[in-house]
Write a protein that holds these residues in place. Structure first.
Motif, short mmCIF file in Angstrom:
data_model
loop_
_atom_site.label_atom_id
_atom_site.label_comp_id
_atom_site.label_asym_id
_atom_site.label_seq_id
_atom_site.Cartn_x
_atom_site.Cartn_y
_atom_site.Cartn_z
N GLN A 79 -8.20 -3.17 20.45
CA GLN A 79 -6.81 -3.03 20.04
C GLN A 79 -5.86 -3.41 21.17
N LYS A 80 -6.19 -3.00 22.38
CA LYS A 80 -5.36 -3.31 23.53
C LYS A 80 -5.19 -4.82 23.69
N VAL A 81 -6.29 -5.55 23.51
CA VAL A 81 -6.24 -7.00 23.65
C VAL A 81 -5.43 -7.64 22.53
N LEU A 82 -5.70 -7.25 21.29
CA LEU A 82 -5.00 -7.85 20.15
C LEU A 82 -3.49 -7.60 20.21
N VAL A 83 -3.10 -6.42 20.63
CA VAL A 83 -1.67 -6.11 20.77
C VAL A 83 -1.07 -6.89 21.93
N ALA A 84 -1.79 -6.97 23.05
CA ALA A 84 -1.27 -7.67 24.22
C ALA A 84 -1.05 -9.15 23.94
N VAL A 85 -1.99 -9.78 23.21
CA VAL A 85 -1.82 -11.20 22.88
C VAL A 85 -0.61 -11.39 21.97
N GLY A 86 -0.40 -10.45 21.04
CA GLY A 86 0.78 -10.52 20.18
C GLY A 86 2.06 -10.46 20.98
N ARG A 87 2.12 -9.54 21.94
CA ARG A 87 3.30 -9.45 22.80
C ARG A 87 3.46 -10.69 23.66
N ALA A 88 2.34 -11.23 24.12
CA ALA A 88 2.40 -12.44 24.96
C ALA A 88 2.92 -13.63 24.17
N SER A 89 2.69 -13.64 22.86
CA SER A 89 3.13 -14.79 22.06
C SER A 89 4.65 -14.94 22.09
N CYS A 90 5.38 -13.88 22.46
CA CYS A 90 6.83 -13.98 22.67
C CYS A 90 7.14 -15.00 23.77
N HIS A 91 6.19 -15.18 24.66
CA HIS A 91 6.35 -16.09 25.80
C HIS A 91 5.62 -17.41 25.57
N MET A 92 5.35 -17.71 24.29
CA MET A 92 4.71 -18.96 23.89
C MET A 92 5.53 -19.59 22.77
N PRO A 93 6.70 -20.14 23.06
CA PRO A 93 7.61 -20.60 22.00
C PRO A 93 7.05 -21.72 21.13
N ARG A 111 5.46 -4.53 40.87
CA ARG A 111 6.80 -5.01 40.53
C ARG A 111 7.01 -6.45 40.96
N SER A 112 6.25 -6.89 41.95
CA SER A 112 6.43 -8.26 42.46
C SER A 112 5.83 -9.30 41.53
N GLN A 113 5.01 -8.87 40.55
CA GLN A 113 4.35 -9.82 39.68
C GLN A 113 5.32 -10.34 38.60
N GLU A 114 5.33 -11.64 38.42
CA GLU A 114 6.17 -12.24 37.40
C GLU A 114 5.41 -12.30 36.07
N VAL A 115 6.13 -12.08 34.98
CA VAL A 115 5.53 -12.19 33.66
C VAL A 115 5.40 -13.68 33.33
N PRO A 116 4.21 -14.12 32.95
CA PRO A 116 4.01 -15.57 32.70
C PRO A 116 4.76 -16.04 31.46
N PHE A 117 5.06 -17.34 31.45
CA PHE A 117 5.74 -17.97 30.32
C PHE A 117 5.06 -19.31 30.06
N TRP A 118 4.45 -19.43 28.86
CA TRP A 118 3.69 -20.63 28.51
C TRP A 118 4.57 -21.55 27.66
N ALA A 119 5.37 -22.36 28.31
CA ALA A 119 6.37 -23.17 27.61
C ALA A 119 5.74 -24.25 26.74
N ARG A 120 4.52 -24.72 27.10
CA ARG A 120 3.89 -25.84 26.39
C ARG A 120 2.78 -25.42 25.44
N LEU A 121 2.33 -24.20 25.54
CA LEU A 121 1.11 -23.79 24.84
C LEU A 121 1.27 -23.85 23.32
N LYS A 122 0.37 -24.61 22.69
CA LYS A 122 0.37 -24.74 21.23
C LYS A 122 -0.88 -24.12 20.61
#
Length: 441
Positions: free
Chosen positions: A354-368, A315-326
């Motif tokens: 599948q786990k990786v491909l789905v996880a990267v898709g979800r992570a892209s929410c944090h890559m504006p 629970r202490s882990q923060e979800v990363p946010f890639w504000a600059r990633l293009k």
């Protein structure tokens, strides 16, 4: 009969176009090892105008050895020539060795000698480069390509493409700097750094990077992902020091040692280890990030993997946010070669993919700002290599997913559709593979 017109009688713009075409033609050939072959140096002796025109090509990339440093300093003494230089390839040559030692690791004395040669060469190079000012270079800065090898590292055996193979000695003998005695001046003229040849320990690379204070691009080899104490310590120390030593880096590329000839112990799955925590933290300052098997994608993107698992985030882990990633480029393999087997069966490999491909898709929410992403997953079973590739491109109000090797299932489509919907752009999916046996992931 009238004399043939001289090239100097042509308009200046026409002459420059001719020089440009000739220069490109003469520098577009390469040796077997990928080094460019320039055949335009003799043109520079024709006249002053030709000299200045063709030096714009011959001085773009300069190969230097420790013995030629003084000559190099004299050649590029003029500000005009320094402003032309884009890449410096510093080639450190280690001692030769007889062919019967091709498969033998260096002895402790030979390792000490290699460390001494490399350390002395690097110190000499850095001191020579202190005479360069940032104003001497182009606005983009200089790229430094460090190549370390022995003239004997090329085997007499040829690979499938006809190029010499690398000897076992070169693959087995890792290189390091003498960090206790190392004293390098800081330089602000290099914006890019790449290291190839002998595998250099990550902490030694970090010592070099810490002195390149304007570094924006870093491409390096990261040692094997294993649980060997030396590997774990090297990897942890490297990523822990990145934020302090490479704070200006915006483009990061990590690659595994290749080829590998000695299997190492398979890594344990610890996505919340110091290595992954620090790497996730540092990657959030990047505009471009790519890695291959040296980083396990499932562990790196663990915060976005949903479902019951012993690897669930504390629970202490923060979800990363890639504000600059293009730009994002991920390549992982399964059942290929130790220590990157990762799974024991094709069924398990497909679930992992599948786990990786789905996880990267979800992570892209944090890559504006994400404009391009490529996720390549390779599975080797029964001598057959399967490719599972997902490419994401977003431009001109349109987002496209290109899928190859599988049929995307609802979970995967939803994982990518949600962040795309937030951008309010058109969404299209193209499945390139028409194989009726392609799995649904």
């Amino acid at each position: 009969m009238a004399a043939a017109p001289s090239i100097n009688s042509l308009p200046y713009e026409v002459r420059q176009t001719i020089y440009s075409l000739l220069g490109q033609h003469q520098t577009n050939s390469y040796r077997w090892n990928g080094e460019p072959v320039s055949t335009i140096a003799h043109y520079a002796a024709v006249s002053r105008e030709w000299q200045e025109a063709f030096e714009r090509y011959s001085f773009r990339e300069i190969r230097i050895t420790p013995k030629r440093l003084n000559c190099f300093s004299q050649i590029v003494k003029s500000p005009r020539r320094r402003a032309i230089v884009q890449t410096l390839r510093f080639h450190v040559k280690l001692d030769r060795y007889p062919s019967y030692l091709d498969g033998e690791q260096e002895t402790s004395e030979e390792r000490r000698r290699s460390t001494e040669i490399f350390t002395d060469a690097l110190v000499t190079f850095f001191r020579a480069m202190t005479h360069w000012q940032k104003t001497d270079t182009s606005p983009l800065g200089l790229d430094l390509h460090l190549l370390i090898d022995s003239p004997s590292d090329s085997s007499t055996l040829l690979g499938r493409n006809g190029t010499p193979l690398t000897t076992g000695r070169a693959l087995l003998s890792h290189l390091k700097l003498d960090l206790e005695t190392l004293s390098l001046p800081e330089l602000d003229i290099f914006s890019g750094f790449r290291c190839t040849g002998r595998h250099l320990q990550p902490t030694s690379l970090l010592a070099i990077v810490s002195k390149l204070r304007a570094l924006e691009y870093l491409d390096m080899e990261l040692n094997h992902d294993s649980i060997r104490k030396r590997d774990v310590q090297q990897r942890n120390n490297f990523v822990a020091g990145l934020e302090q030593c490479a704070e200006s880096v915006r483009v990061l590329g990590l690659r595994r040692p290749s080829p590998m000839i000695i299997p190492s112990t398979a890594p344990s799955r610890k996505p919340w280890s110091d290595f992954y925590v620090h790497l996730r933290a540092f990657s959030q300052q990047c505009e471009s990030f790519e890695f291959d098997d040296c980083v396990d994608a499932a562990q790196f993107f663990a915060p976005f993997i949903v479902g019951p698992s012993p690897d669930d985030a504390p629970r202490s882990q923060e979800v990363p946010f890639w504000a600059r990633l293009k730009r994002l480029n991920v390549r992982n393999s399964y059942m290929m070669k130790e220590p990157y087997l990762r799974v024991t069966s094709r069924t398990e490999a497909l679930a992992y993919v599948q786990k990786v491909l789905v996880a990267v898709g979800r992570a892209s929410c944090h890559m504006p700002e994400l404009q391009f992403a490529r996720v390549c997953q390779y599975v080797l079973t029964d001598g057959r290599l399967e490719w599972f590739v997902l490419t994401y491109e977003c431009y001109a109000g349109r987002a496209v997913l290109l899928v190859r090797g599988f049929v995307p299932g609802k979970v995967m489509i939803d994982a990518w559709k949600h962040p795309i919907a937030e951008k309010r752009v058109e969404f299209h999916i193209h499945v390139e593979d028409t194989d009726p046996n392609a799995p649904e992931l």
